[in-house]
Write an enzyme that holds these catalytic residues in place. Structure first.
Site, PDB file in Angstrom:
ATOM      1  N   LYS A 120       2.257  16.978  -6.864  1.00 51.47           N
ATOM      2  CA  LYS A 120       1.258  16.708  -5.815  1.00 51.47           C
ATOM      3  C   LYS A 120       0.429  17.949  -5.530  1.00 51.47           C
ATOM      4  O   LYS A 120      -0.746  17.834  -5.174  1.00 51.47           O
ATOM      5  CB  LYS A 120       1.927  16.179  -4.546  1.00 51.47           C
ATOM      6  CG  LYS A 120       2.486  14.783  -4.743  1.00 51.47           C
ATOM      7  CD  LYS A 120       2.309  13.856  -3.558  1.00 51.47           C
ATOM      8  CE  LYS A 120       2.629  12.431  -3.989  1.00 51.47           C
ATOM      9  NZ  LYS A 120       2.768  11.476  -2.936  1.00 51.47           N
ATOM     10  N   LYS A 202       3.645   4.569 -14.245  1.00 47.72           N
ATOM     11  CA  LYS A 202       4.171   3.578 -13.288  1.00 47.72           C
ATOM     12  C   LYS A 202       3.031   2.983 -12.460  1.00 47.72           C
ATOM     13  O   LYS A 202       2.005   3.646 -12.237  1.00 47.72           O
ATOM     14  CB  LYS A 202       5.270   4.210 -12.442  1.00 47.72           C
ATOM     15  CG  LYS A 202       4.868   4.664 -11.111  1.00 47.72           C
ATOM     16  CD  LYS A 202       5.998   5.172 -10.249  1.00 47.72           C
ATOM     17  CE  LYS A 202       5.308   5.742  -9.015  1.00 47.72           C
ATOM     18  NZ  LYS A 202       6.047   5.848  -7.820  1.00 47.72           N
ATOM     19  N   LYS A 205      -0.012   2.718  -6.115  1.00 47.67           N
ATOM     20  CA  LYS A 205      -1.095   2.303  -5.222  1.00 47.67           C
ATOM     21  C   LYS A 205      -2.187   3.353  -5.149  1.00 47.67           C
ATOM     22  O   LYS A 205      -3.287   3.066  -4.688  1.00 47.67           O
ATOM     23  CB  LYS A 205      -0.557   1.963  -3.839  1.00 47.67           C
ATOM     24  CG  LYS A 205       0.256   3.041  -3.159  1.00 47.67           C
ATOM     25  CD  LYS A 205       0.824   2.477  -1.872  1.00 47.67           C
ATOM     26  CE  LYS A 205       1.966   3.118  -1.177  1.00 47.67           C
ATOM     27  NZ  LYS A 205       2.772   4.135  -1.559  1.00 47.67           N
TER      28      LYS A 205
HETATM   29  P1  ATP Z   1       2.022   6.828  -4.690  1.00 51.97           P
HETATM   30  O1  ATP Z   1       1.727   6.198  -5.995  1.00 51.97           O
HETATM   31  O2  ATP Z   1       0.907   6.721  -3.693  1.00 51.97           O
HETATM   32  O3  ATP Z   1       2.635   8.186  -4.797  1.00 51.97           O
HETATM   33  P2  ATP Z   1       4.053   4.879  -4.716  1.00 51.97           P
HETATM   34  O4  ATP Z   1       3.309   3.610  -4.982  1.00 51.97           O
HETATM   35  O5  ATP Z   1       4.827   5.508  -5.804  1.00 51.97           O
HETATM   36  O6  ATP Z   1       3.117   5.945  -4.019  1.00 51.97           O
HETATM   37  P3  ATP Z   1       6.027   5.320  -2.720  1.00 51.97           P
HETATM   38  O7  ATP Z   1       5.664   5.157  -1.267  1.00 51.97           O
HETATM   39  O8  ATP Z   1       6.219   6.686  -3.249  1.00 51.97           O
HETATM   40  O9  ATP Z   1       4.993   4.493  -3.553  1.00 51.97           O
HETATM   41  O10 ATP Z   1       7.301   4.484  -3.063  1.00 51.97           O
HETATM   42  C1  ATP Z   1       7.950   3.585  -2.221  1.00 51.97           C
HETATM   43  C2  ATP Z   1       9.110   2.991  -2.950  1.00 51.97           C
HETATM   44  O11 ATP Z   1       8.631   2.094  -3.960  1.00 51.97           O
HETATM   45  C3  ATP Z   1       9.996   4.015  -3.663  1.00 51.97           C
HETATM   46  O12 ATP Z   1      11.355   3.670  -3.496  1.00 51.97           O
HETATM   47  C4  ATP Z   1       9.581   3.902  -5.106  1.00 51.97           C
HETATM   48  O13 ATP Z   1      10.635   4.226  -5.968  1.00 51.97           O
HETATM   49  C5  ATP Z   1       9.195   2.423  -5.229  1.00 51.97           C
HETATM   50  N1  ATP Z   1       8.164   2.243  -6.232  1.00 51.97           N
HETATM   51  C6  ATP Z   1       6.896   2.697  -6.180  1.00 51.97           C
HETATM   52  N2  ATP Z   1       6.199   2.335  -7.281  1.00 51.97           N
HETATM   53  C7  ATP Z   1       7.073   1.649  -8.071  1.00 51.97           C
HETATM   54  C8  ATP Z   1       6.974   1.006  -9.352  1.00 51.97           C
HETATM   55  N3  ATP Z   1       5.846   1.014 -10.020  1.00 51.97           N
HETATM   56  N4  ATP Z   1       8.050   0.373  -9.846  1.00 51.97           N
HETATM   57  C9  ATP Z   1       9.198   0.346  -9.150  1.00 51.97           C
HETATM   58  N5  ATP Z   1       9.376   0.930  -7.955  1.00 51.97           N
HETATM   59  C10 ATP Z   1       8.336   1.571  -7.398  1.00 51.97           C
END
Ligand code: ATP
Ligand code: LTN
Length: 336
Positions: A120, A202, A205
């Site tokens: 980050k 992955k 969002k």
């Molecule tokens: P960003 O992409 O903005 O960093 P993010 O979409 O990864 O955020 P987080 O808020 O970091 O979302 O994650 C919330 C939860 O959702 C965590 O437990 C993370 O492991 C899970 N998660 C996020 N994206 C995925 C994905 N693509 N597949 C499975 N689990 C996910």
């Protein structure tokens, strides 16, 4: 007045999610769907981690909207305030307070090794703030205040959970038994959902390409369109394989929403080609998400009722948090 929740003998679970944008199908299948399922077996506490989200710059009105909508979405997904404690992190001041205490028991070197900090700070090179650096300490405070046995997290958060455990052990070694040392809980069905546009990454969002992710609140048309456009290979065989990451990702998603195994999915679409498969995945996902979207619209429309629920959740959470916080303060030597 808070209602009491039946907790006798149940193991405790704690998890939080940041309100940092539209929640995606990845968040749902990888994390939130399991949160809902865990409510029967465990005594669960869930929070919207709003304090965490300001480690990157947020626009105030947008942030406020996202906090409301994340809280409402948790309820729409089926997190039940009669069974679980659900609240907004910043409403329980002990999170920030314990975070300061714990930061004095955390080493600079440990924080510098966190891969998320490295990623980050490279991504937001113009704003490498101290909050971003200390983020895992706040996460440790979120966890340790509630003495959970289990913390459901995705693989990306395992390193942060390890630090929370290290801090708890270190503190307990000096002051006795103050914190419970929690275990990571990696759910069996915790699907890892990949980007629809680049299946080596992955689904996230924060991806600028909106076709790469499906939001839980996307319309049926948008969902189907995004799956139709999903990047796959030039073959036409629906089969799970390392050489076919795009199709494998779609199989994972379809399995997660229908409960069918990968082998069953392969058999179902044998000889049918990618077009039919992509449409089926889009429809299955849209059907799973439609009732959530409907419930969400109802919940978000009634701000008064929503407010009553998050206030009650915070009140209930703070009762637990305050006890742990004061115990830690007392042990360190503060005058209470
Ligand atoms: P960003 O992409 O903005 O960093 P993010 O979409 O990864 O955020 P987080 O808020 O970091 O979302 O994650 C919330 C939860 O959702 C965590 O437990 C993370 O492991 C899970 N998660 C996020 N994206 C995925 C994905 N693509 N597949 C499975 N689990 C996910
Ligand atoms: N850092 C986590 C969100 C989070 C969390 C927590 C998860 C904040 N505090 C406590 C589990 C326990 C994330 O970005 N997914």
């Amino acid at each position: 007045m808070c209602q009491n929740i039946e907790t006798d003998g149940k193991k405790k679970v704690l998890s939080c999610i940041q309100p940092s944008g539209m929640l995606t199908l990845g968040n749902y299948l990888g994390a939130l769907k399991n949160w809902v399922g865990m409510q029967e077996e465990f005594d669960c506490t869930y929070a919207v981690a709003d304090l965490h989200s300001i480690t990157v710059r947020q626009e105030p009105a947008k942030l406020r909207g996202q906090i409301y909508s994340t809280f409402a979405l948790l309820l729409a997904l089926g997190i039940d305030t009669q069974k679980s404690t659900v609240f907004i992190q910043s409403h329980v001041p002990e999170h920030a307070q314990l975070s300061w205490l714990l930061s004095c028991y955390t080493q600079f070197g440990e924080m510098s090794r966190m891969t998320q900090f490295k990623d980050k700070s490279a991504k937001h090179a113009d704003n490498v703030n101290v909050g971003l650096f200390a983020y895992p300490v706040l996460m440790a405070a979120d966890i340790l205040l509630y003495k959970p046995d289990l913390v459901p997290v995705g693989a990306d958060q395992k390193q942060h959970l390890e630090i929370a455990r290290d801090i708890a052990l270190r503190f307990n070694r000096i002051y006795g038994d103050v914190f419970t040392v929690p275990e990571a809980y990696i759910p069996k069905t915790g699907a890892r959902v990949m980007s629809l546009q680049d299946p080596s990454r992955k689904m996230s969002k924060s991806d600028e390409n909106i076709n790469a992710w499906v939001a839980i609140l996307d319309s049926k048309d948008d969902i189907i369109r995004k799956f139709k456009r999903a990047v796959t290979d030039s073959d036409s065989c629906v089969r799970m394989s390392d050489e076919k990451p795009g199709i494998s990702n779609l199989i994972t998603i379809y399995s997660a929403v229908t409960g069918k195994t990968a082998a069953e999915v392969e058999r179902e679409f044998d000889g049918k080609g990618y077009g039919a498969f992509k449409l089926a995945v889009g429809e299955a996902v849209a059907d799973e998400l439609a009732p959530i979207k409907r419930r969400y619209e109802e919940i978000i429309a009634d701000k008064k009722a929503l407010e009553a629920l998050y206030r009650e959740g915070a009140e209930r959470a703070e009762k637990v948090a305050r006890k742990t916080y004061f115990k830690a303060m007392k042990k360190v030597g503060f005058v209470l």
